[in-house]
Design a protein around this motif. Structure first.
Motif, PDB file in Angstrom:
ATOM      1  N   PRO A 177       0.832  -1.206   0.000  1.00  0.00           N
ATOM      2  CA  PRO A 177       0.000   0.000   0.000  1.00  0.00           C
ATOM      3  C   PRO A 177       0.869   1.259   0.000  1.00  0.00           C
ATOM      4  O   PRO A 177       1.988   1.260   0.528  1.00  0.00           O
ATOM      5  CB  PRO A 177      -0.796  -0.107   1.309  1.00  0.00           C
ATOM      6  N   ALA A 178       0.352   2.323  -0.616  1.00  0.00           N
ATOM      7  CA  ALA A 178       1.106   3.581  -0.710  1.00  0.00           C
ATOM      8  C   ALA A 178       1.518   4.108   0.654  1.00  0.00           C
ATOM      9  O   ALA A 178       2.586   4.709   0.797  1.00  0.00           O
ATOM     10  CB  ALA A 178       0.273   4.628  -1.452  1.00  0.00           C
ATOM     11  N   LYS A 179       0.721   3.847   1.668  1.00  0.00           N
ATOM     12  CA  LYS A 179       1.037   4.361   3.007  1.00  0.00           C
ATOM     13  C   LYS A 179       2.277   3.671   3.608  1.00  0.00           C
ATOM     14  O   LYS A 179       2.868   4.175   4.539  1.00  0.00           O
ATOM     15  CB  LYS A 179      -0.159   4.193   3.947  1.00  0.00           C
ATOM     16  N   ASP A 180       2.680   2.522   3.043  1.00  0.00           N
ATOM     17  CA  ASP A 180       3.826   1.771   3.572  1.00  0.00           C
ATOM     18  C   ASP A 180       5.046   1.870   2.664  1.00  0.00           C
ATOM     19  O   ASP A 180       5.792   0.921   2.497  1.00  0.00           O
ATOM     20  CB  ASP A 180       3.442   0.296   3.758  1.00  0.00           C
ATOM     21  N   ARG A 181       5.285   3.032   2.082  1.00  0.00           N
ATOM     22  CA  ARG A 181       6.409   3.189   1.149  1.00  0.00           C
ATOM     23  C   ARG A 181       7.755   2.930   1.812  1.00  0.00           C
ATOM     24  O   ARG A 181       8.697   2.485   1.169  1.00  0.00           O
ATOM     25  CB  ARG A 181       6.392   4.578   0.527  1.00  0.00           C
ATOM     26  N   ASN A 182       7.855   3.198   3.101  1.00  0.00           N
ATOM     27  CA  ASN A 182       9.114   2.921   3.799  1.00  0.00           C
ATOM     28  C   ASN A 182       9.411   1.428   3.824  1.00  0.00           C
ATOM     29  O   ASN A 182      10.566   1.025   3.844  1.00  0.00           O
ATOM     30  CB  ASN A 182       9.092   3.490   5.221  1.00  0.00           C
TER      31      ASN A 182
END
Length: 141
Positions: free
Chosen positions: A121-126
């Motif tokens: 998901p984009a929110k988990d780019r890290n």
């Protein structure tokens, strides 16, 4: 003693895994070859280093050679499948019987590549950065 193995990768499959790579609780690699499948699956296994495994996977080394000359001489294991898990125990033959050895000339094709797809998901780019750091590669579409 924890003698349970977890399959890391199946290399050959026909009704049941014929040849697979497994790990124990200490992350030690084992190469497991089907010996008998009646009444339940029994495998002959050797411990194998990452370098030697890579040599086999790239097609440089023959499977029979791996089993005839394990990295620790005469160190073999018998792996039993029961209760949906794989368990290993030491197997100390004077020499490995011919029926437990693969046919000469069994090599992996060096051009086979393993593809892994991970949706993040984009929110988990890290997390993607951590994966790239760990595995050393990434392909993003």
């Amino acid at each position: 003693m924890n003698n349970k193995l977890t399959i890391d990768r199946i290399l050959d499959f026909c009704d049941v895994p014929q040849l697979f790579i497994a790990r124990d609780a200490f992350d030690t690699l084992y190469l497991c070859l089907l010996f008998d499948d009646e009444p339940s699956c029994i495998y002959t296994a050797i411990r194998i280093s990452c370098n030697r495994l890579q040599s086999f996977l790239s097609g440089e080394e023959d499977l029979r050679t791996l089993f005839e000359n394990p990295e620790t001489p005469f160190e073999y294991f018998e792996v039993h499948y029961h209760d949906e898990d794989y368990y290993f125990e030491p197997y100390q033959p004077v020499s490995l019987a011919d029926e437990r050895l693969p046919l000469p000339g069994y090599r992996m094709s060096g051009d086979e590549q393993e593809a892994v797809v991970v949706h993040i998901p984009a929110k988990d780019r890290n997390l993607l950065k951590d994966l790239v750091r760990k595995f050393g590669w990434a392909c993003v579409y």
